[in-house]
Design a protein around this motif. Structure first.
Motif, PDB file in Angstrom:
ATOM      1  N   THR A 187       2.324  -0.254   4.244  1.00  0.00           N
ATOM      2  CA  THR A 187       3.480  -0.270   3.247  1.00  0.00           C
ATOM      3  C   THR A 187       4.129  -1.846   3.168  1.00  0.00           C
ATOM      4  N   SER A 188       5.285  -1.852   2.378  1.00  0.00           N
ATOM      5  CA  SER A 188       5.778  -3.356   2.265  1.00  0.00           C
ATOM      6  C   SER A 188       6.662  -3.680   3.883  1.00  0.00           C
ATOM      7  N   PRO A 189       6.806  -5.105   3.842  1.00  0.00           N
ATOM      8  CA  PRO A 189       7.829  -5.687   4.784  1.00  0.00           C
ATOM      9  C   PRO A 189       9.065  -5.104   4.736  1.00  0.00           C
ATOM     10  N   SER A 190       9.343  -4.564   3.426  1.00  0.00           N
ATOM     11  CA  SER A 190      10.771  -3.915   3.124  1.00  0.00           C
ATOM     12  C   SER A 190      10.870  -2.660   3.906  1.00  0.00           C
ATOM     13  N   THR A 191       9.818  -1.805   3.570  1.00  0.00           N
ATOM     14  CA  THR A 191       9.912  -0.388   4.183  1.00  0.00           C
ATOM     15  C   THR A 191       9.627  -0.527   5.739  1.00  0.00           C
ATOM     16  N   GLY A 192       9.012  -1.430   6.213  1.00  0.00           N
ATOM     17  CA  GLY A 192       8.476  -1.597   7.464  1.00  0.00           C
ATOM     18  C   GLY A 192      10.000  -1.840   8.431  1.00  0.00           C
ATOM     19  N   LEU A 242       0.895  -4.517  -5.169  1.00  0.00           N
ATOM     20  CA  LEU A 242       2.304  -4.391  -5.274  1.00  0.00           C
ATOM     21  C   LEU A 242       2.430  -2.911  -6.132  1.00  0.00           C
ATOM     22  N   PRO A 243       2.569  -1.973  -5.445  1.00  0.00           N
ATOM     23  CA  PRO A 243       3.091  -0.754  -6.269  1.00  0.00           C
ATOM     24  C   PRO A 243       4.442  -0.767  -6.799  1.00  0.00           C
ATOM     25  N   LYS A 244       4.684  -0.155  -7.927  1.00  0.00           N
ATOM     26  CA  LYS A 244       6.030  -0.109  -8.502  1.00  0.00           C
ATOM     27  C   LYS A 244       6.890   1.191  -8.471  1.00  0.00           C
ATOM     28  N   PHE A 258      -2.905   8.213   9.862  1.00  0.00           N
ATOM     29  CA  PHE A 258      -2.315   7.219   8.973  1.00  0.00           C
ATOM     30  C   PHE A 258      -1.260   7.804   8.188  1.00  0.00           C
ATOM     31  N   ARG A 259      -0.337   7.231   7.793  1.00  0.00           N
ATOM     32  CA  ARG A 259       0.618   7.539   7.109  1.00  0.00           C
ATOM     33  C   ARG A 259       0.351   7.051   5.506  1.00  0.00           C
ATOM     34  N   ALA A 260       0.373   7.965   4.599  1.00  0.00           N
ATOM     35  CA  ALA A 260       0.067   7.867   3.113  1.00  0.00           C
ATOM     36  C   ALA A 260       1.347   8.064   2.354  1.00  0.00           C
ATOM     37  N   TYR A 261       1.532   7.581   1.040  1.00  0.00           N
ATOM     38  CA  TYR A 261       2.580   7.750   0.245  1.00  0.00           C
ATOM     39  C   TYR A 261       2.228   8.146  -0.920  1.00  0.00           C
ATOM     40  N   ASN A 262       0.823   8.337  -1.370  1.00  0.00           N
ATOM     41  CA  ASN A 262       0.382   8.678  -2.579  1.00  0.00           C
ATOM     42  C   ASN A 262      -1.548   8.920  -2.476  1.00  0.00           C
ATOM     43  N   PHE A 277      11.241   7.071  -9.499  1.00  0.00           N
ATOM     44  CA  PHE A 277      10.185   7.709  -8.744  1.00  0.00           C
ATOM     45  C   PHE A 277       8.931   6.404  -8.498  1.00  0.00           C
ATOM     46  N   PHE A 278       8.302   6.715  -7.567  1.00  0.00           N
ATOM     47  CA  PHE A 278       7.099   5.919  -7.296  1.00  0.00           C
ATOM     48  C   PHE A 278       6.213   6.144  -8.514  1.00  0.00           C
ATOM     49  N   LEU A 279       5.888   5.094  -9.166  1.00  0.00           N
ATOM     50  CA  LEU A 279       4.975   5.280 -10.477  1.00  0.00           C
ATOM     51  C   LEU A 279       3.871   5.898  -9.965  1.00  0.00           C
ATOM     52  N   GLU A 317       7.298  10.903   3.430  1.00  0.00           N
ATOM     53  CA  GLU A 317       8.124  10.084   2.654  1.00  0.00           C
ATOM     54  C   GLU A 317       8.750   9.132   3.540  1.00  0.00           C
ATOM     55  N   VAL A 318       9.404   8.226   2.908  1.00  0.00           N
ATOM     56  CA  VAL A 318      10.059   6.935   3.654  1.00  0.00           C
ATOM     57  C   VAL A 318      11.003   7.553   4.678  1.00  0.00           C
ATOM     58  N   PRO A 319      12.068   8.294   4.098  1.00  0.00           N
ATOM     59  CA  PRO A 319      13.203   8.759   5.218  1.00  0.00           C
ATOM     60  C   PRO A 319      12.548   9.435   6.434  1.00  0.00           C
ATOM     61  N   PRO A 347       8.392  -3.803  -8.561  1.00  0.00           N
ATOM     62  CA  PRO A 347       7.469  -3.616  -7.535  1.00  0.00           C
ATOM     63  C   PRO A 347       8.003  -3.758  -6.110  1.00  0.00           C
ATOM     64  N   TRP A 348       7.293  -3.104  -5.190  1.00  0.00           N
ATOM     65  CA  TRP A 348       7.548  -3.264  -3.876  1.00  0.00           C
ATOM     66  C   TRP A 348       6.865  -4.587  -3.395  1.00  0.00           C
ATOM     67  N   PRO A 349       7.339  -5.316  -2.376  1.00  0.00           N
ATOM     68  CA  PRO A 349       6.476  -6.421  -1.737  1.00  0.00           C
ATOM     69  C   PRO A 349       5.163  -6.035  -1.443  1.00  0.00           C
ATOM     70  N   PRO A 350       4.266  -7.284  -1.457  1.00  0.00           N
ATOM     71  CA  PRO A 350       2.862  -6.901  -1.082  1.00  0.00           C
ATOM     72  C   PRO A 350       2.723  -5.993   0.054  1.00  0.00           C
ATOM     73  N   GLN A 351       1.694  -5.052   0.175  1.00  0.00           N
ATOM     74  CA  GLN A 351       1.566  -3.833   1.086  1.00  0.00           C
ATOM     75  C   GLN A 351       0.729  -4.487   2.175  1.00  0.00           C
ATOM     76  N   GLY A 352       1.109  -4.424   3.611  1.00  0.00           N
ATOM     77  CA  GLY A 352       0.667  -4.874   4.589  1.00  0.00           C
ATOM     78  C   GLY A 352       0.318  -3.713   5.646  1.00  0.00           C
TER      79      GLY A 352
HETATM   80  N1  PCA Z   1       7.458   1.400   0.313  1.00  0.00           N
HETATM   81  C1  PCA Z   1       7.271   2.782   0.019  1.00  0.00           C
HETATM   82  C2  PCA Z   1       6.360   2.635  -1.387  1.00  0.00           C
HETATM   83  C3  PCA Z   1       5.680   1.257  -1.116  1.00  0.00           C
HETATM   84  C4  PCA Z   1       6.516   0.747  -0.119  1.00  0.00           C
HETATM   85  O1  PCA Z   1       6.441  -0.559   0.091  1.00  0.00           O
HETATM   86  C5  PCA Z   1       6.779   3.567   0.866  1.00  0.00           C
HETATM   87  O2  PCA Z   1       6.234   3.294   1.744  1.00  0.00           O
HETATM   88  O3  PCA Z   1       6.782   4.723   0.651  1.00  0.00           O
END
Ligand code: PCA
Length: 326
Positions: free
Chosen positions: A207-212, A231-233, A167-171, A90-92, A189-191, A144-149
């Motif tokens: 969020t990260s470039p990864s999730t984006g 960089l959240p983990k 605005f979308r939030a995750y915590n 889970f997201f710490l 949630e991401v999905p 960690p996730w990549p730096p959040q943008g």
């Molecule tokens: N992706 C997840 C957590 C942080 C991130 O980069 C999200 O967007 O929920």
């Protein structure tokens, strides 16, 4: 038919008996995770499970249930705690409502690159381990996730430009951040990100470039502003009782695979940043270096949130910050 069943049953009994007498009872673990399969965190966990299976000669199999398919993200921690499943991810910083110490890595602009994030995790790990131990849980590894943008439809030049945006939030921390800049946060949630944008529930996110990139952000926003805010983990935890049921060799294999997964996961995360930012650019998004004015405004919000966090996190927070700043 009946006879056949009995024979099979007896055979199974013999096999089980032999197995137990050698101390190698095969176990199978169900492991819920919140993010989709192609997420690098999930890929890392799939490799972790393969490493465990290999090291135990198949005596411990871990079956991954990704994207909240077995338990929804908000339920995963308690499912492991209650022993419904032996392990989970889970997201710490989701746990910051239990104790603010869990949220250190989501404090805006406290740790904004991988070296700082590693230092913060070193500072945080002992405190987190003790807090989880009280719940019968043990951390295995954290990545960690990549730096959040910042993802928006229009270019954002100052904090004022964020006023009124859905605005979308995750915590809870990101929700507070969004509120402080005058935006209107909603938990998604991401999905569910693509649908939340498509239906107009949200118009922007951090969020990260990864999730984006994985969410195909170019389908619903045009600007990615590289604010590198934190960089959240994610964390993978195991139920201590379930862990103790493993024989010594399997316990060793799990801990060794966890250590490898943590190292591998941090490397995957670092690579992810450039690769996924390029994918967004290639798909037509404008990648923006934030203006000094925007950064000044965002950092001021971060500084005021850190003051509140210090109060909320008490002695545990002080311990983390002291170790982090050393
Ligand atoms: N992706 C997840 C957590 C942080 C991130 O980069 C999200 O967007 O929920």
């Amino acid at each position: 038919m009946k006879l056949q069943k009995r024979v099979v049953g007896t055979l199974a009994g013999i096999v089980l008996g032999v197995g137990m007498s050698c101390g190698v009872m095969a176990a199978s673990w169900d492991m819920p995770t919140p993010y989709p399969d192609k997420t690098f965190h999930t890929q890392n966990i799939i490799e972790f499970a393969a490493d465990v299976e290999k090291a135990t000669g198949g005596a411990l199999k871990i079956k991954i249930h990704s994207a909240g398919s077995l338990f929804k993200h908000p339920e995963i921690k308690n499912a492991v705690r209650g022993g419904q499943v032996p392990a989970g991810e889970f997201f710490l910083s989701r746990l910051s409502n239990e104790n603010a110490a869990f949220g250190a890595d989501s404090q805006p602009f406290l740790a904004t690159n991988y070296d700082e994030a590693a230092k913060l995790w070193d500072a945080q790990r002992g405190v987190i381990t003790a807090l989880l131990d009280k719940q019968g849980l043990m951390p295995l590894f954290s990545v960690p996730w990549p730096p959040q943008g910042l993802y928006t439809k229009k270019e954002i030049k100052t904090v004022d430009d964020l006023k009124g945006i859905k605005f979308r939030a995750y915590n809870a921390t990101l929700e507070t951040f969004a509120n402080k800049v005058g935006a209107a946060p909603t938990q998604v949630e991401v999905p569910d990100i693509p649908q939340a944008f498509a239906t107009g529930r949200v118009d922007a996110m951090i969020t990260s470039p990864s999730t984006g990139a994985n969410s195909k952000a170019w389908d619903f926003v045009s600007y990615y502003t590289d604010i590198q805010a934190w960089l959240p983990k994610n964390i993978v935890v195991v139920n201590k009782k379930a862990f103790r049921k493993l024989d010594a060799a399997a316990q060793k294999a799990v801990l060794a695979a966890a250590k490898t997964a943590e190292t591998r996961g941090w490397e995957m995360s670092k690579k992810e940043t450039a690769v996924k930012t390029k994918i967004m650019k290639d798909n037509g998004m404008t990648i923006v270096t934030p203006s000094p004015e925007l950064m000044k405004g965002l950092k001021a919000v971060g500084a005021s949130m850190l003051v509140d966090w210090k109060k909320a996190a008490g002695s545990e927070g002080a311990e983390i910050l002291k170790a982090y700043k050393q």
